[in-house]
Write a protein that holds these residues in place. Sequence first.
Motif, mmCIF file in Angstrom:
data_model
loop_
_atom_site.group_PDB
_atom_site.id
_atom_site.type_symbol
_atom_site.label_atom_id
_atom_site.label_comp_id
_atom_site.label_asym_id
_atom_site.label_seq_id
_atom_site.Cartn_x
_atom_site.Cartn_y
_atom_site.Cartn_z
ATOM 1 N N ALA A 29 0.821 -1.207 0.000
ATOM 2 C CA ALA A 29 0.000 0.000 0.000
ATOM 3 C C ALA A 29 0.861 1.266 0.000
ATOM 4 O O ALA A 29 0.425 2.324 -0.461
ATOM 5 C CB ALA A 29 -0.930 0.005 1.212
ATOM 6 N N ALA A 30 2.090 1.167 0.526
ATOM 7 C CA ALA A 30 3.004 2.314 0.535
ATOM 8 C C ALA A 30 4.028 2.239 -0.595
ATOM 9 O O ALA A 30 4.412 3.259 -1.173
ATOM 10 C CB ALA A 30 3.723 2.396 1.884
ATOM 11 N N PHE A 31 4.459 1.015 -0.923
ATOM 12 C CA PHE A 31 5.512 0.812 -1.930
ATOM 13 C C PHE A 31 4.851 0.568 -3.282
ATOM 14 O O PHE A 31 4.875 -0.521 -3.834
ATOM 15 C CB PHE A 31 6.365 -0.376 -1.507
ATOM 16 C CG PHE A 31 7.706 -0.463 -2.187
ATOM 17 C CD1 PHE A 31 8.624 0.560 -2.083
ATOM 18 C CD2 PHE A 31 8.065 -1.585 -2.914
ATOM 19 C CE1 PHE A 31 9.870 0.474 -2.686
ATOM 20 C CE2 PHE A 31 9.304 -1.677 -3.526
ATOM 21 C CZ PHE A 31 10.202 -0.641 -3.412
ATOM 22 N N THR A 32 4.228 1.605 -3.825
ATOM 23 C CA THR A 32 3.394 1.466 -5.010
ATOM 24 C C THR A 32 4.197 1.653 -6.305
ATOM 25 O O THR A 32 5.265 2.270 -6.315
ATOM 26 C CB THR A 32 2.272 2.507 -5.002
ATOM 27 O OG1 THR A 32 2.870 3.817 -5.005
ATOM 28 C CG2 THR A 32 1.393 2.358 -3.765
ATOM 29 N N ARG A 33 3.636 1.125 -7.396
ATOM 30 C CA ARG A 33 4.267 1.327 -8.701
ATOM 31 C C ARG A 33 4.317 2.813 -9.050
ATOM 32 O O ARG A 33 5.281 3.290 -9.651
ATOM 33 C CB ARG A 33 3.501 0.549 -9.776
ATOM 34 C CG ARG A 33 4.129 0.640 -11.169
ATOM 35 C CD ARG A 33 3.486 -0.318 -12.131
ATOM 36 N NE ARG A 33 3.803 -1.689 -11.813
ATOM 37 C CZ ARG A 33 4.901 -2.329 -12.230
ATOM 38 N NH1 ARG A 33 5.815 -1.679 -12.945
ATOM 39 N NH2 ARG A 33 5.097 -3.587 -11.929
ATOM 40 N N ARG A 34 3.291 3.559 -8.655
ATOM 41 C CA ARG A 34 3.288 4.993 -8.919
ATOM 42 C C ARG A 34 4.460 5.680 -8.233
ATOM 43 O O ARG A 34 5.114 6.548 -8.812
ATOM 44 C CB ARG A 34 1.960 5.600 -8.446
ATOM 45 C CG ARG A 34 1.871 7.117 -8.670
ATOM 46 C CD ARG A 34 0.657 7.706 -7.953
ATOM 47 N NE ARG A 34 0.723 7.484 -6.523
ATOM 48 C CZ ARG A 34 1.455 8.232 -5.686
ATOM 49 N NH1 ARG A 34 2.207 9.231 -6.167
ATOM 50 N NH2 ARG A 34 1.449 7.984 -4.392
ATOM 51 N N ARG A 35 4.744 5.268 -6.987
ATOM 52 C CA ARG A 35 5.870 5.863 -6.259
ATOM 53 C C ARG A 35 7.189 5.538 -6.956
ATOM 54 O O ARG A 35 8.073 6.388 -7.067
ATOM 55 C CB ARG A 35 5.889 5.366 -4.818
ATOM 56 C CG ARG A 35 6.859 6.125 -3.917
ATOM 57 C CD ARG A 35 6.926 5.521 -2.531
ATOM 58 N NE ARG A 35 5.712 5.686 -1.766
ATOM 59 C CZ ARG A 35 5.424 6.745 -1.043
ATOM 60 N NH1 ARG A 35 6.271 7.757 -0.994
ATOM 61 N NH2 ARG A 35 4.306 6.805 -0.354
ATOM 62 N N ILE A 36 7.319 4.288 -7.438
ATOM 63 C CA ILE A 36 8.547 3.880 -8.128
ATOM 64 C C ILE A 36 8.698 4.626 -9.451
ATOM 65 O O ILE A 36 9.762 5.189 -9.756
ATOM 66 C CB ILE A 36 8.546 2.354 -8.377
ATOM 67 C CG1 ILE A 36 8.493 1.596 -7.058
ATOM 68 C CG2 ILE A 36 9.774 1.946 -9.191
ATOM 69 C CD1 ILE A 36 9.554 1.968 -6.071
ATOM 70 N N GLU A 37 7.642 4.645 -10.260
ATOM 71 C CA GLU A 37 7.722 5.318 -11.565
ATOM 72 C C GLU A 37 7.973 6.807 -11.404
ATOM 73 O O GLU A 37 8.623 7.433 -12.259
ATOM 74 C CB GLU A 37 6.434 5.060 -12.344
ATOM 75 C CG GLU A 37 6.284 3.606 -12.793
ATOM 76 C CD GLU A 37 4.942 3.312 -13.424
ATOM 77 O OE1 GLU A 37 4.036 4.173 -13.339
ATOM 78 O OE2 GLU A 37 4.797 2.206 -13.997
#
Length: 404
Positions: A104-112
């Motif tokens: 919930a915190a380590f999202t693909r959006r955060r990575i991208e």
Amino acid sequence: MAESPPVTSPFVEATPAARSAAFAELAAAGPVRRATLFTGVPVWLITGYAEAREALAHPDVIKGKGGDGPHRDHVPKELAAAMDHHLLGSDPPDHTRLRRLVSAAFTRRRIEGLEPEIRRIVGRLLDEVSAAGEQGAPVDLLTTFGYPLPLTVISELIGIPADRRDDFQEWTKVAINGSVHPAETFVAAATSLIDYIRELIAQKRAEPSDDLLSGLVAVREGGDRLSENELTSMVFLLLVAGYETTTHLICGGVRALLEHPDQLDLVRAEPDRLPAVIEELLRFIGPAQVAIPSRTAAPVRIGGVTIPAGEVVLPVLLAANHDPRQFPEPDRLDVTRPAASHLAFGHGIHHCLGAPLARLEARIAIGALIERFPKLRLAVAPEDLTLQAGLLIGGLTALPVAVA
């Protein structure tokens, strides 16, 4: 059961060629076999691809509650608890709950969203490499590029201030390969790292910001949230797994391409291949030599061999990714190889949560490096390169290159 004699240990071979030969020797003895590690621990080594994949997903091959890490007899219980309550050290239903909360915190959006920052960091570091390598002077790509890039990225992601990153780097180097360090050295480094993580957590509780650690502190589902030991353990895992492994994927990948100039020329001519190139490099030189050790909760039959209950199981990822039954001509680097499911990030419920970030960093770093320096070449003979001793990570000790 009679103890099998120790096998030639690939984990302490000093050169890439010697370590590869030792892995091949180990795999040739059979896909599942009992052996004694260089640490003196008896294990079941699984080197076949199908067998390793089965072991990684088998419900009776479990992680348990830690206790299999380095120097566990010397690690205080409080310290062990602060390191062990993470995804790689748990089984369902605990693992299911932890992965749900962390995802919930380590999202693909955060990575991208990190891509522009990664490109900025890469550009700055390559400027420094260029200045250091003027007029053909050798540059150690490991210390000038391989370590600083993922260290800066994971620090930005988690929220580690710049003035503490050198300390973090030193603690992490010891923590990730604790088995090759004296017990007191490992415990001191792990204690310092956990103490610092606790400081960071306290800071993020008081002053949350838009970083992953603030997200992990705040995340909750219903009335559930991460406990204090789960928080420190998850940050410990992210720091260690998200830093050293990416360093050696980048530098090991560059070494492999420089030693196979025909493949390097292909990548330069067709940069759109880079995503597939990274997958072949992960298969060929994946930095994680083995999976995190597991134990059998009951007798398990894999590859025609019955492993009794209570035994340590160690899938050897590098050997599995060179299994000729799965990968034709596995010891040949082939960036045009058809897509195949390597095990560099594991398999099953413990498949690496940070795989998208590692792929993104490697793709940007290697692509920018070979574009920036068309004369890039090794500054030493390949046989003069050496590897760190260690069970989990098989990284270079240095990568001297010339860029001009």
